[in-house]
Design a protein around this motif. Structure first.
Motif, PDB file in Angstrom:
ATOM      1  N   ASP A   1      -6.857 -19.556 -13.960  1.00  0.00           N
ATOM      2  CA  ASP A   1      -6.521 -20.512 -13.046  1.00  0.00           C
ATOM      3  C   ASP A   1      -6.855 -20.371 -11.839  1.00  0.00           C
ATOM      4  N   PHE A   2      -6.667 -21.667 -11.097  1.00  0.00           N
ATOM      5  CA  PHE A   2      -7.269 -21.905  -9.523  1.00  0.00           C
ATOM      6  C   PHE A   2      -6.369 -20.940  -8.805  1.00  0.00           C
ATOM      7  N   LEU A   3      -4.993 -20.881  -8.945  1.00  0.00           N
ATOM      8  CA  LEU A   3      -4.116 -20.260  -8.111  1.00  0.00           C
ATOM      9  C   LEU A   3      -4.473 -18.791  -8.251  1.00  0.00           C
ATOM     10  N   THR A   4      -4.469 -18.146  -9.284  1.00  0.00           N
ATOM     11  CA  THR A   4      -4.935 -16.680  -9.593  1.00  0.00           C
ATOM     12  C   THR A   4      -6.137 -16.400  -8.838  1.00  0.00           C
ATOM     13  N   THR A   5      -7.281 -17.304  -8.894  1.00  0.00           N
ATOM     14  CA  THR A   5      -8.555 -17.081  -8.031  1.00  0.00           C
ATOM     15  C   THR A   5      -8.236 -17.135  -6.705  1.00  0.00           C
ATOM     16  N   GLN A   6      -7.222 -17.900  -6.064  1.00  0.00           N
ATOM     17  CA  GLN A   6      -6.909 -17.891  -4.890  1.00  0.00           C
ATOM     18  C   GLN A   6      -6.229 -16.550  -4.232  1.00  0.00           C
ATOM     19  N   ASP A   7      -5.485 -15.942  -5.405  1.00  0.00           N
ATOM     20  CA  ASP A   7      -4.650 -14.845  -5.040  1.00  0.00           C
ATOM     21  C   ASP A   7      -5.614 -13.624  -4.806  1.00  0.00           C
ATOM     22  N   ILE A   8      -6.577 -13.652  -5.874  1.00  0.00           N
ATOM     23  CA  ILE A   8      -7.799 -12.600  -5.709  1.00  0.00           C
ATOM     24  C   ILE A   8      -8.575 -12.580  -4.474  1.00  0.00           C
ATOM     25  N   LEU A   9      -8.881 -13.789  -3.786  1.00  0.00           N
ATOM     26  CA  LEU A   9      -9.742 -13.930  -2.651  1.00  0.00           C
ATOM     27  C   LEU A   9      -8.829 -13.768  -1.412  1.00  0.00           C
ATOM     28  N   ASN A  10      -7.440 -13.677  -1.598  1.00  0.00           N
ATOM     29  CA  ASN A  10      -6.663 -13.557  -0.347  1.00  0.00           C
ATOM     30  C   ASN A  10      -6.212 -12.038  -0.577  1.00  0.00           C
ATOM     31  N   THR A  11      -6.888 -11.486   0.420  1.00  0.00           N
ATOM     32  CA  THR A  11      -6.993  -9.738   0.792  1.00  0.00           C
ATOM     33  C   THR A  11      -5.590  -9.269   1.189  1.00  0.00           C
ATOM     34  N   ASN A  12      -4.894 -10.298   1.678  1.00  0.00           N
ATOM     35  CA  ASN A  12      -3.682 -10.160   2.382  1.00  0.00           C
ATOM     36  C   ASN A  12      -2.418 -10.060   1.518  1.00  0.00           C
ATOM     37  N   HIS A  13      -2.723 -10.470   0.008  1.00  0.00           N
ATOM     38  CA  HIS A  13      -1.726 -10.756  -0.754  1.00  0.00           C
ATOM     39  C   HIS A  13      -0.865  -9.644  -1.126  1.00  0.00           C
ATOM     40  N   LEU A  14       0.412  -9.495  -1.499  1.00  0.00           N
ATOM     41  CA  LEU A  14       1.196  -8.541  -1.664  1.00  0.00           C
ATOM     42  C   LEU A  14       0.814  -7.934  -3.284  1.00  0.00           C
ATOM     43  N   THR A  15       1.222  -6.806  -3.302  1.00  0.00           N
ATOM     44  CA  THR A  15       1.174  -6.228  -4.520  1.00  0.00           C
ATOM     45  C   THR A  15       1.821  -6.955  -5.730  1.00  0.00           C
ATOM     46  N   LYS A  16       1.302  -7.357  -6.602  1.00  0.00           N
ATOM     47  CA  LYS A  16       2.123  -8.255  -8.001  1.00  0.00           C
ATOM     48  C   LYS A  16       1.361  -7.862  -9.183  1.00  0.00           C
ATOM     49  N   ILE A  17       2.392  -8.092  -9.976  1.00  0.00           N
ATOM     50  CA  ILE A  17       1.893  -8.106 -11.558  1.00  0.00           C
ATOM     51  C   ILE A  17       2.629  -9.504 -12.244  1.00  0.00           C
ATOM     52  N   GLU A  18       1.489 -10.112 -12.954  1.00  0.00           N
ATOM     53  CA  GLU A  18       1.800 -11.679 -13.374  1.00  0.00           C
ATOM     54  C   GLU A  18       1.593 -11.580 -15.010  1.00  0.00           C
ATOM     55  N   GLU A  19       2.287 -12.208 -15.736  1.00  0.00           N
ATOM     56  CA  GLU A  19       1.841 -12.379 -17.226  1.00  0.00           C
ATOM     57  C   GLU A  19       1.466 -13.778 -17.299  1.00  0.00           C
ATOM     58  N   HIS A  20       0.320 -14.254 -17.599  1.00  0.00           N
ATOM     59  CA  HIS A  20       0.056 -15.583 -18.281  1.00  0.00           C
ATOM     60  C   HIS A  20      -0.141 -15.590 -19.760  1.00  0.00           C
ATOM     61  N   ASP A  21      -0.454 -16.751 -20.184  1.00  0.00           N
ATOM     62  CA  ASP A  21      -0.704 -16.915 -21.532  1.00  0.00           C
ATOM     63  C   ASP A  21      -1.624 -16.223 -22.146  1.00  0.00           C
ATOM     64  N   ASN A  22      -2.756 -16.217 -21.602  1.00  0.00           N
ATOM     65  CA  ASN A  22      -4.019 -15.428 -22.156  1.00  0.00           C
ATOM     66  C   ASN A  22      -4.626 -14.338 -21.604  1.00  0.00           C
ATOM     67  N   TYR A  23      -3.821 -13.940 -20.431  1.00  0.00           N
ATOM     68  CA  TYR A  23      -4.358 -12.870 -19.419  1.00  0.00           C
ATOM     69  C   TYR A  23      -3.192 -12.178 -18.618  1.00  0.00           C
ATOM     70  N   ASN A  24      -3.382 -10.997 -18.183  1.00  0.00           N
ATOM     71  CA  ASN A  24      -2.368 -10.368 -17.229  1.00  0.00           C
ATOM     72  C   ASN A  24      -2.977 -10.426 -15.987  1.00  0.00           C
ATOM     73  N   VAL A  25      -2.430 -10.435 -14.863  1.00  0.00           N
ATOM     74  CA  VAL A  25      -3.002 -10.283 -13.445  1.00  0.00           C
ATOM     75  C   VAL A  25      -2.122  -9.150 -12.750  1.00  0.00           C
ATOM     76  N   ILE A  26      -3.249  -8.374 -12.506  1.00  0.00           N
ATOM     77  CA  ILE A  26      -2.625  -7.345 -11.266  1.00  0.00           C
ATOM     78  C   ILE A  26      -3.400  -7.068 -10.099  1.00  0.00           C
ATOM     79  N   ILE A  27      -2.454  -7.078  -8.960  1.00  0.00           N
ATOM     80  CA  ILE A  27      -3.292  -7.029  -7.914  1.00  0.00           C
ATOM     81  C   ILE A  27      -2.463  -5.918  -7.147  1.00  0.00           C
TER      82      ILE A  27
END
Length: 346
Positions: free
Chosen positions: A77-103
């Motif tokens: 999704d768009f918000l996850t893509t934004q988080d990936i491009l935001n290099t100042n984003h805090l460390t996080k782990i999110e669970e989505h319906d079809n994928y997991n996101v780890i920054i």
């Protein structure tokens, strides 16, 4: 001023890396591993292999169009893509319906002895895993080598095992950094406690380690709470047979957190030692000045008595008066000095 990302449809990369955006694809199954370099999302779509696990490595985040196309290809999704491009984003782990996101953040040591952070974004799906890094890195080399050699049958396992391997490598990097910091702090402590006061470290050295500690803490501490999001039984992308590997990641994280806490205590102790050392040095200087002042006070008194301009003063015209005055003052000064020595006040 930070913009509200919910009010913009434009993707923006806010980092400073000049690495051109390019892709590396590693497709593997139990029988083989195929690697290729890809320049755009169209070629990536054609290169993806069915019945394989596709690991896409995105290096360089400048070209937001390519990043968006890659994310849309895998349904990110768009918000996850934004988080990936935001290099100042805090460390996080999110669970989505079809994928997991780890920054998370990776740290590399620079020439000045500090650390340069690089954001690592990971998206893990059922048959794919995508990693996003700002620059070229050798962080994945050991993992790619393990895939070639099928170490511990890594090619026989699902994407969640590959995710655990990447996270374990990140934890190993943190543990290596903290072990080095512990050794350096112990060296500083030994220098403080050394009899040679000239070798005592300055506040600049302590402050440098304090800055490094704050940076490492900012990278690691959020994982303490975030890591639990991976252990929910409802997370269908983490298979039961691979959960022990994530427990191992958690064990390494706890070790890193304990080492981080130990470094914090050592830095606090070093600051206390520095303040105490400064106070001791100042007390020594004040003691020396006090001794000198105490020696010269009676000499100043005698000089004041004999310097008065009265006509009828004893010893005023005495032939040996000047010599006796010097003998008396020298004897008095030496006597006071040895008295202090005897009392161990100096």
């Amino acid at each position: 001023m930070t913009k509200n990302n919910l009010l913009s449809e434009q993707l923006n990369y806010n980092g400073d890396s000049q690495t051109p955006t390019h892709l590396h694809l590693c497709s593997y199954n139990t029988a083989q591993v195929e690697k290729s370099r890809i320049e755009n999302a169209e070629d990536l779509e054609r290169s993806l292999k069915k019945e394989h696990i596709n690991w896409v490595q995105v290096h360089g985040l400048q070209n937001t169009t390519v990043i968006r196309q890659v994310c849309e290809l895998f349904g990110i999704d768009f918000l996850t893509t934004q988080d990936i491009l935001n290099t100042n984003h805090l460390t996080k782990i999110e669970e989505h319906d079809n994928y997991n996101v780890i920054i998370i953040k990776l740290l590399s040591r620079d020439k000045d002895g500090g650390y340069t952070p690089q954001q690592l974004g990971i998206v893990q799906g059922d048959s794919f895993l995508i990693t996003f890094t700002e620059r070229e890195t050798d962080f994945f080399n050991e993992i790619l080598s393990a895939l070639d050699k099928n170490v511990l049958k890594i090619r026989n396992r699902q994407t969640d095992y590959l995710l655990s391997v990447i996270l374990n490598s990140a934890m190993a990097g943190f543990m290596s950094i903290l072990t080095t910091m512990e050794d350096e702090l112990e060296d500083l402590e030994e220098r403080f406690l050394s009899p040679d006061s000239y070798d005592a470290p300055g506040i600049e050295e302590i402050q440098a380690h304090r800055r490094n500690h704050r940076l490492i803490r900012k990278c690691i501490l959020p994982l303490k709470e975030q890591i639990n999001k991976l252990f929910h039984t409802e997370n269908t992308l983490l298979h039961k047979n691979n959960r022990p590997f994530f427990n191992d990641v958690n064990d390494h994280l706890q070790f890193a957190l304990q080492a981080l806490e130990g470094c914090r205590d050592t830095i606090s102790a070093l600051i206390d030692l520095y303040i105490s050392s400064n106070d001791r040095r100042m007390n020594s200087i004040m003691k020396q000045l006090t001794v000198v002042s105490t020696i010269f006070i009676p000499l100043t008194f005698l000089a004041g008595i004999w310097g008065m301009n009265f006509s009828f003063m004893p010893e005023l015209n005495w032939k040996y008066g000047y010599l006796c005055a010097w003998i008396l003052m020298i004897a008095l000064a030496v006597g006071i000095y040895y008295y202090f020595k005897h009392k161990k006040w100096y």
